[in-house]
Structure formats: C-alpha cells, structure tokens
Design a protein around this motif. Structure first.
Motif, PDB file in Angstrom:
ATOM      1  N   GLU A  11       0.813  -1.219   0.000  1.00 37.41           N
ATOM      2  CA  GLU A  11       0.000   0.000   0.000  1.00 37.41           C
ATOM      3  C   GLU A  11       0.841   1.261   0.000  1.00 37.41           C
ATOM      4  OE1 GLU A  11      -2.546  -0.028   3.378  1.00 37.41           O
ATOM      5  OE2 GLU A  11      -3.704  -1.741   2.666  1.00 37.41           O
ATOM      6  N   LEU A  12       2.060   1.176   0.503  1.00 37.20           N
ATOM      7  CA  LEU A  12       2.873   2.372   0.679  1.00 37.20           C
ATOM      8  C   LEU A  12       3.341   2.985  -0.632  1.00 37.20           C
ATOM      9  CD1 LEU A  12       5.010   1.389   3.797  1.00 37.20           C
ATOM     10  CD2 LEU A  12       2.769   2.472   3.682  1.00 37.20           C
ATOM     11  N   ASP A  13       3.028   2.340  -1.742  1.00 36.52           N
ATOM     12  CA  ASP A  13       3.348   2.915  -3.051  1.00 36.52           C
ATOM     13  C   ASP A  13       2.483   4.131  -3.353  1.00 36.52           C
ATOM     14  OD1 ASP A  13       5.291   1.021  -3.491  1.00 36.52           O
ATOM     15  OD2 ASP A  13       4.030  -0.261  -4.745  1.00 36.52           O
ATOM     16  N   GLY A  14       1.372   4.274  -2.632  1.00 40.63           N
ATOM     17  CA  GLY A  14       0.467   5.398  -2.857  1.00 40.63           C
ATOM     18  C   GLY A  14       0.157   6.097  -1.551  1.00 40.63           C
ATOM     19  N   PRO A  15      -0.666   7.136  -1.618  1.00 39.08           N
ATOM     20  CA  PRO A  15      -1.030   7.870  -0.403  1.00 39.08           C
ATOM     21  C   PRO A  15      -1.992   7.044   0.459  1.00 39.08           C
ATOM     22  CG  PRO A  15      -2.272   8.692  -2.254  1.00 39.08           C
ATOM     23  CD  PRO A  15      -1.291   7.691  -2.807  1.00 39.08           C
ATOM     24  N   PRO A  16      -2.136   7.398   1.734  1.00 35.81           N
ATOM     25  CA  PRO A  16      -3.101   6.704   2.589  1.00 35.81           C
ATOM     26  C   PRO A  16      -4.524   6.858   2.040  1.00 35.81           C
ATOM     27  CG  PRO A  16      -1.658   8.094   3.903  1.00 35.81           C
ATOM     28  CD  PRO A  16      -1.390   8.421   2.462  1.00 35.81           C
ATOM     29  N   GLU A  17      -5.331   5.855   2.268  1.00 38.91           N
ATOM     30  CA  GLU A  17      -6.728   5.862   1.822  1.00 38.91           C
ATOM     31  C   GLU A  17      -7.578   6.827   2.646  1.00 38.91           C
ATOM     32  OE1 GLU A  17     -10.032   4.457  -0.460  1.00 38.91           O
ATOM     33  OE2 GLU A  17      -7.904   4.080  -0.726  1.00 38.91           O
ATOM     34  N   PHE A  18      -7.245   6.965   3.934  1.00 38.47           N
ATOM     35  CA  PHE A  18      -8.040   7.785   4.846  1.00 38.47           C
ATOM     36  C   PHE A  18      -7.192   8.929   5.383  1.00 38.47           C
ATOM     37  CE2 PHE A  18      -9.509   3.362   5.119  1.00 38.47           C
ATOM     38  CZ  PHE A  18     -10.777   3.519   4.585  1.00 38.47           C
ATOM     39  N   GLU A  19      -7.848   9.993   5.824  1.00 40.38           N
ATOM     40  CA  GLU A  19      -7.187  11.198   6.324  1.00 40.38           C
ATOM     41  C   GLU A  19      -7.384  11.323   7.831  1.00 40.38           C
ATOM     42  OE1 GLU A  19      -5.524  13.372   4.385  1.00 40.38           O
ATOM     43  OE2 GLU A  19      -5.981  12.295   2.546  1.00 40.38           O
ATOM     44  N   TYR A  20      -6.511  12.095   8.471  1.00 42.10           N
ATOM     45  CA  TYR A  20      -6.681  12.404   9.890  1.00 42.10           C
ATOM     46  C   TYR A  20      -8.045  13.062  10.105  1.00 42.10           C
ATOM     47  CZ  TYR A  20      -1.708  11.568  10.602  1.00 42.10           C
ATOM     48  OH  TYR A  20      -0.469  10.991  10.661  1.00 42.10           O
ATOM     49  N   GLY A  21      -8.758  12.601  11.106  1.00 47.45           N
ATOM     50  CA  GLY A  21     -10.059  13.176  11.428  1.00 47.45           C
ATOM     51  C   GLY A  21     -11.215  12.602  10.640  1.00 47.45           C
ATOM     52  N   GLN A  22     -10.947  11.772   9.660  1.00 41.51           N
ATOM     53  CA  GLN A  22     -12.017  11.217   8.821  1.00 41.51           C
ATOM     54  C   GLN A  22     -12.832  10.192   9.604  1.00 41.51           C
ATOM     55  OE1 GLN A  22     -10.694   9.590   5.099  1.00 41.51           O
ATOM     56  NE2 GLN A  22     -12.761   9.284   4.345  1.00 41.51           N
ATOM     57  N   LYS A  23     -14.140  10.242   9.443  1.00 42.13           N
ATOM     58  CA  LYS A  23     -15.033   9.282  10.089  1.00 42.13           C
ATOM     59  C   LYS A  23     -15.054   8.005   9.256  1.00 42.13           C
ATOM     60  CE  LYS A  23     -19.547   9.005  12.273  1.00 42.13           C
ATOM     61  NZ  LYS A  23     -20.832   9.710  12.496  1.00 42.13           N
ATOM     62  N   VAL A  24     -14.813   6.873   9.925  1.00 48.22           N
ATOM     63  CA  VAL A  24     -14.758   5.577   9.252  1.00 48.22           C
ATOM     64  C   VAL A  24     -15.619   4.571  10.005  1.00 48.22           C
ATOM     65  CG1 VAL A  24     -12.474   5.918   8.210  1.00 48.22           C
ATOM     66  CG2 VAL A  24     -12.648   4.967  10.514  1.00 48.22           C
ATOM     67  N   ARG A  25     -15.905   3.465   9.329  1.00 49.19           N
ATOM     68  CA  ARG A  25     -16.723   2.389   9.892  1.00 49.19           C
ATOM     69  C   ARG A  25     -15.975   1.073   9.740  1.00 49.19           C
ATOM     70  NH1 ARG A  25     -21.237   3.053   6.892  1.00 49.19           N
ATOM     71  NH2 ARG A  25     -22.076   4.411   8.486  1.00 49.19           N
ATOM     72  N   SER A  26     -16.044   0.249  10.769  1.00 53.45           N
ATOM     73  CA  SER A  26     -15.416  -1.066  10.712  1.00 53.45           C
ATOM     74  C   SER A  26     -16.216  -1.981   9.779  1.00 53.45           C
ATOM     75  CB  SER A  26     -15.346  -1.685  12.110  1.00 53.45           C
ATOM     76  OG  SER A  26     -14.802  -2.976  12.038  1.00 53.45           O
ATOM     77  N   ARG A  27     -15.520  -2.631   8.863  1.00 53.08           N
ATOM     78  CA  ARG A  27     -16.162  -3.567   7.943  1.00 53.08           C
ATOM     79  C   ARG A  27     -16.228  -4.979   8.518  1.00 53.08           C
ATOM     80  NH1 ARG A  27     -13.277  -3.662   2.586  1.00 53.08           N
ATOM     81  NH2 ARG A  27     -15.173  -4.705   1.967  1.00 53.08           N
ATOM     82  N   LEU A  28     -15.498  -5.202   9.631  1.00 46.69           N
ATOM     83  CA  LEU A  28     -15.389  -6.538  10.229  1.00 46.69           C
ATOM     84  C   LEU A  28     -15.399  -6.440  11.742  1.00 46.69           C
ATOM     85  CD1 LEU A  28     -12.235  -7.561   8.161  1.00 46.69           C
ATOM     86  CD2 LEU A  28     -14.564  -8.306   7.673  1.00 46.69           C
ATOM     87  N   ASN A  29     -15.664  -7.556  12.401  1.00 40.54           N
ATOM     88  CA  ASN A  29     -15.393  -7.645  13.830  1.00 40.54           C
ATOM     89  C   ASN A  29     -13.885  -7.742  13.979  1.00 40.54           C
ATOM     90  OD1 ASN A  29     -18.079  -7.652  14.666  1.00 40.54           O
ATOM     91  ND2 ASN A  29     -18.229  -9.867  14.596  1.00 40.54           N
TER      92      ASN A  29
END
Length: 99
Positions: A11-29
């Motif tokens: 993944e480190l070949d590109g920028p992070p998918e999410f930003e600081y402060g971004q609201k996210v949801r867990s896709r898994l337990n």
C-alpha cells in the motif's frame, strides 16, 4: 490461480486511503491479536459497523498503512488496516476549514 494475499500488496506505493479526522466504519469484527493491552487475546475490540475517527496513520512491515481509529463509543483506539475500514462519508477537510 490468482490468489491475492496481504503479503502480495504494498500500500505504501500510494497515499493513505483515509485522512486524519475522517469518520470511518469497521467492515469486520476486530479481535485482539495480542497487541491491545488489558484485553484477552481473541476478545472483540470493535464490532462490524462501529464508527470512529482516524487519529493516527502509521505503517507496518514497510508494506501497509495502519490507521489508529478512535472508537469513541467503545472508549478505545484500535489499529486497523485499510481493508478493515470503510469511509462513512467523503472527507471534506478543506470545506470544514472554510466554514
């Protein structure tokens, strides 16, 4: 066979998918793999659908981004991979700052 494994992805070949402060949801337990102090190995830390905010972005094995997500309702910050998360909404840091 074309089997994709985590070890095949960098993944480190590109920028992070999410930003600081971004609201996210867990896709898994998400269970404790032994790296979360004070909880038993295998204990559920985050349930599928729980929402939180990205508070840190690090790396693991020079391969993956690890997002520290503050799950406020659960009272814990959990490190998660990109595949374990989904954006709740598009991040609009520039718009929020302008208001």
């Amino acid at each position: 066979m074309n089997i994709a494994r985590d070890s095949d992805i960098v993944e480190l070949d590109g920028p992070p998918e999410f930003e600081y402060g971004q609201k996210v949801r867990s896709r898994l337990n998400i269970r404790n793999d032994g790296t979360f102090p004070g909880k038993e190995i295998g204990e559920v830390l985050v349930k599928k659908g729980d929402e939180g905010y990205v508070v840190s972005i690090g790396t693991f094995l020079q391969q993956f981004y690890i997002y520290g997500v503050d799950f406020v309702a659960q009272g814990r910050i959990v490190g998660m991979k990109r595949r374990e998360l989904a954006a709740v909404e598009a991040f609009q840091a520039e718009t929020q700052e302008a208001v």
